[in-house]
Write a protein that holds these residues in place. Structure first.
Motif, mmCIF file in Angstrom:
data_model
loop_
_atom_site.group_PDB
_atom_site.id
_atom_site.type_symbol
_atom_site.label_atom_id
_atom_site.label_comp_id
_atom_site.label_asym_id
_atom_site.label_seq_id
_atom_site.Cartn_x
_atom_site.Cartn_y
_atom_site.Cartn_z
ATOM 1 N N ASP A 231 0.872 -1.108 0.021
ATOM 2 C CA ASP A 231 0.088 -0.045 -0.021
ATOM 3 C C ASP A 231 0.775 1.415 -0.116
ATOM 4 N N SER A 232 1.973 1.102 -0.117
ATOM 5 C CA SER A 232 3.057 2.210 -0.322
ATOM 6 C C SER A 232 3.624 2.605 -1.725
ATOM 7 N N VAL A 233 3.243 1.401 -2.591
ATOM 8 C CA VAL A 233 3.724 1.616 -4.037
ATOM 9 C C VAL A 233 2.701 2.753 -4.645
ATOM 10 N N ILE A 234 3.020 3.770 -5.267
ATOM 11 C CA ILE A 234 2.026 4.709 -5.809
ATOM 12 C C ILE A 234 2.188 4.607 -7.550
ATOM 13 N N ARG A 235 3.236 4.051 -7.878
ATOM 14 C CA ARG A 235 3.632 4.061 -9.515
ATOM 15 C C ARG A 235 4.148 2.890 -9.921
ATOM 16 N N PHE A 236 3.898 1.972 -10.789
ATOM 17 C CA PHE A 236 4.296 0.705 -11.274
ATOM 18 C C PHE A 236 4.831 0.721 -12.650
ATOM 19 N N GLU A 237 5.970 0.579 -13.069
ATOM 20 C CA GLU A 237 6.443 0.693 -14.562
ATOM 21 C C GLU A 237 7.421 -0.464 -14.617
ATOM 22 N N TYR A 238 7.414 -1.211 -16.151
ATOM 23 C CA TYR A 238 8.424 -1.945 -16.597
ATOM 24 C C TYR A 238 8.685 -1.758 -17.814
ATOM 25 N N CYS A 239 9.866 -2.364 -18.255
ATOM 26 C CA CYS A 239 10.154 -2.455 -19.598
ATOM 27 C C CYS A 239 11.120 -3.486 -20.065
ATOM 28 N N TYR A 240 11.480 -3.911 -21.244
ATOM 29 C CA TYR A 240 12.032 -4.920 -21.534
ATOM 30 C C TYR A 240 13.608 -4.705 -21.855
ATOM 31 N N LEU A 241 14.465 -5.723 -21.631
ATOM 32 C CA LEU A 241 15.773 -5.456 -22.178
ATOM 33 C C LEU A 241 15.943 -6.720 -23.036
ATOM 34 N N LEU A 242 15.996 -6.240 -24.201
ATOM 35 C CA LEU A 242 15.773 -7.217 -25.327
ATOM 36 C C LEU A 242 17.098 -7.597 -26.053
ATOM 37 N N ARG A 243 17.300 -9.037 -26.321
ATOM 38 C CA ARG A 243 18.518 -9.470 -26.750
ATOM 39 C C ARG A 243 18.806 -8.840 -28.212
ATOM 40 N N PRO A 244 20.196 -8.690 -28.598
ATOM 41 C CA PRO A 244 20.301 -8.336 -29.902
ATOM 42 C C PRO A 244 19.901 -8.852 -30.910
ATOM 43 N N THR A 245 19.514 -8.098 -32.125
ATOM 44 C CA THR A 245 18.899 -8.894 -33.198
ATOM 45 C C THR A 245 19.988 -9.184 -34.048
ATOM 46 N N SER A 246 21.142 -8.729 -33.902
ATOM 47 C CA SER A 246 22.216 -9.125 -34.534
ATOM 48 C C SER A 246 23.298 -9.943 -33.910
ATOM 49 N N THR A 247 23.924 -11.004 -34.233
ATOM 50 C CA THR A 247 24.920 -11.889 -33.795
ATOM 51 C C THR A 247 26.359 -11.660 -33.825
ATOM 52 N N SER A 248 26.533 -10.443 -34.738
ATOM 53 C CA SER A 248 27.811 -9.908 -35.070
ATOM 54 C C SER A 248 28.572 -9.481 -33.886
ATOM 55 N N VAL B 263 13.445 -8.102 -17.563
ATOM 56 C CA VAL B 263 12.407 -7.152 -17.281
ATOM 57 C C VAL B 263 12.916 -6.377 -16.246
ATOM 58 N N ILE B 264 12.582 -5.064 -16.584
ATOM 59 C CA ILE B 264 13.141 -3.948 -15.876
ATOM 60 C C ILE B 264 12.092 -3.036 -15.106
ATOM 61 N N VAL B 265 11.982 -3.222 -13.834
ATOM 62 C CA VAL B 265 10.790 -2.889 -13.054
ATOM 63 C C VAL B 265 10.980 -1.562 -12.167
ATOM 64 N N SER B 266 10.281 -0.613 -12.346
ATOM 65 C CA SER B 266 10.323 0.720 -11.614
ATOM 66 C C SER B 266 9.396 1.005 -10.821
ATOM 67 N N ILE B 267 9.592 1.387 -9.517
ATOM 68 C CA ILE B 267 8.332 1.556 -8.993
ATOM 69 C C ILE B 267 8.708 3.094 -7.880
ATOM 70 N N VAL B 268 7.799 3.821 -7.518
ATOM 71 C CA VAL B 268 7.876 4.718 -6.764
ATOM 72 C C VAL B 268 7.186 4.295 -5.338
ATOM 73 N N VAL B 269 7.787 4.559 -4.205
ATOM 74 C CA VAL B 269 7.177 4.290 -3.062
ATOM 75 C C VAL B 269 7.219 5.393 -2.070
#
Length: 299
Positions: A178-195, A223-229
């Motif tokens: 009940d202390s978290v007031i904001r919840f966001e996440y984004c992805y860390l994707l693997r490279p599309t090139s193997t070079s 997955v990168i999760v960000s929260i505001v407490v």
């Protein structure tokens, strides 16, 4: 005598200021400890859920840039199958599943809701599944069946007045903080090139570029999760959360560092005024970010 009284008054004033300063330091320190403890509990729970996620092509994942094709402006929503215990309370059949009928896999989700006073809170879903669906208890579904097609009201807010304790319509949600007031996440994707050059220069790609949809088997490295407490002491004096809990103050995740963006926002001189909260509450805000990695170690 007048000189003595004056000196005594000055000493009393200095001592009072000293006590006030010490009290302020102790209060700020306690707020920070409370926020740190709350964030640690939330991230530890998420770490267990993500580490046991079922990451297979024949199961669905509900998140940003997936088959759900659903915009998430403001607080995010996420749901996935994972090997943790779930609840068997909704729906409520006459006979509950036996121990042998219960699947080791559960449906877990995270979303923001509100309590009866309209204050934001982080809710977690842990829905128990069975091995063989019987029309009453849901089981682990496989593609092309999506989570939303099975549970179309999964993230629907409570319609009762006052709302349910979790703030959600689904009874399998519970308040995890009940202390978290904001919840966001984004992805860390693997490279599309193997070079070698690509891997050396940009080991991971945070954007969705060159990825048709988020595929946890092939695309997502973390997955990168960000929260505001906001600690409970500060939370009690805030009467309007319409701005402080929205993307107008804390912007949605992008290809940049969300925590750094949010930190820059709260460091603005007029932050409390623009957020419509007391300055003492604004000073209690804490930002946390954690990466939950699927390849290698997480930080």
């Amino acid at each position: 005598m007048l000189v003595s009284i004056t000196i005594l008054a000055v000493l009393v004033l200095l001592i009072a200021q000293l006590f006030n300063s010490a009290s302020g330091v102790v209060t700020r320190g306690r707020k920070g400890i409370d926020a740190d403890s709350e964030a640690r509990l939330v991230f530890d729970r998420m770490a267990t859920d993500f580490s046991r996620m079922v990451r297979r092509k024949d199961t669905d994942f509900f998140g940003k840039d997936t088959r759900a094709a659903r915009p998430m402006d403001g607080n995010d929503q996420i749901a996935f199958y994972t090997d943790v215990r779930g609840y068997y309370s909704s729906p409520s059949p006459t006979v509950t599943p036996t121990r042998n009928q219960r699947n080791a896999i559960s449906l877990v989700g995270y979303t923001m809701s509100s309590d009866a006073r309209g204050r934001p809170q982080l809710a977690r879903l842990a829905k128990g599944l069975v091995w063989e669906p019987d029309g009453t208890w849901p089981g682990l579904s496989h593609l092309p069946i999506t989570l939303i097609s099975i549970w179309p009201n999964l993230f629907q807010l409570s319609t009762t007045n006052p709302p349910s304790y979790s703030g959600m319509l689904d009874a399998d949600f519970e308040v995890i903080s009940d202390s978290v007031i904001r919840f966001e996440y984004c992805y860390l994707l693997r490279p599309t090139s193997t070079s070698a050059a690509s891997v050396a220069d940009v080991p991971y790609n945070q954007s969705i570029t060159n990825h048709s949809t988020v595929d946890f088997c092939n695309d997502v490295a973390a997955v990168i999760v960000s929260i505001v407490v906001l600690d409970n002491t500060s939370r009690a004096i805030v009467t309007d959360y319409s701005r402080i809990g929205s993307q107008s103050v804390f912007a949605d995740s992008s290809t940049g560092d969300t925590a750094a963006t949010w930190t820059a926002a709260i460091n603005q001189p007029n932050f409390a005024t623009s957020s419509n909260i007391p300055k003492s509450a604004a000073s209690g805000l804490r930002i946390y970010q954690r990466r939950f990695s699927f390849f290698g170690d997480g930080t």
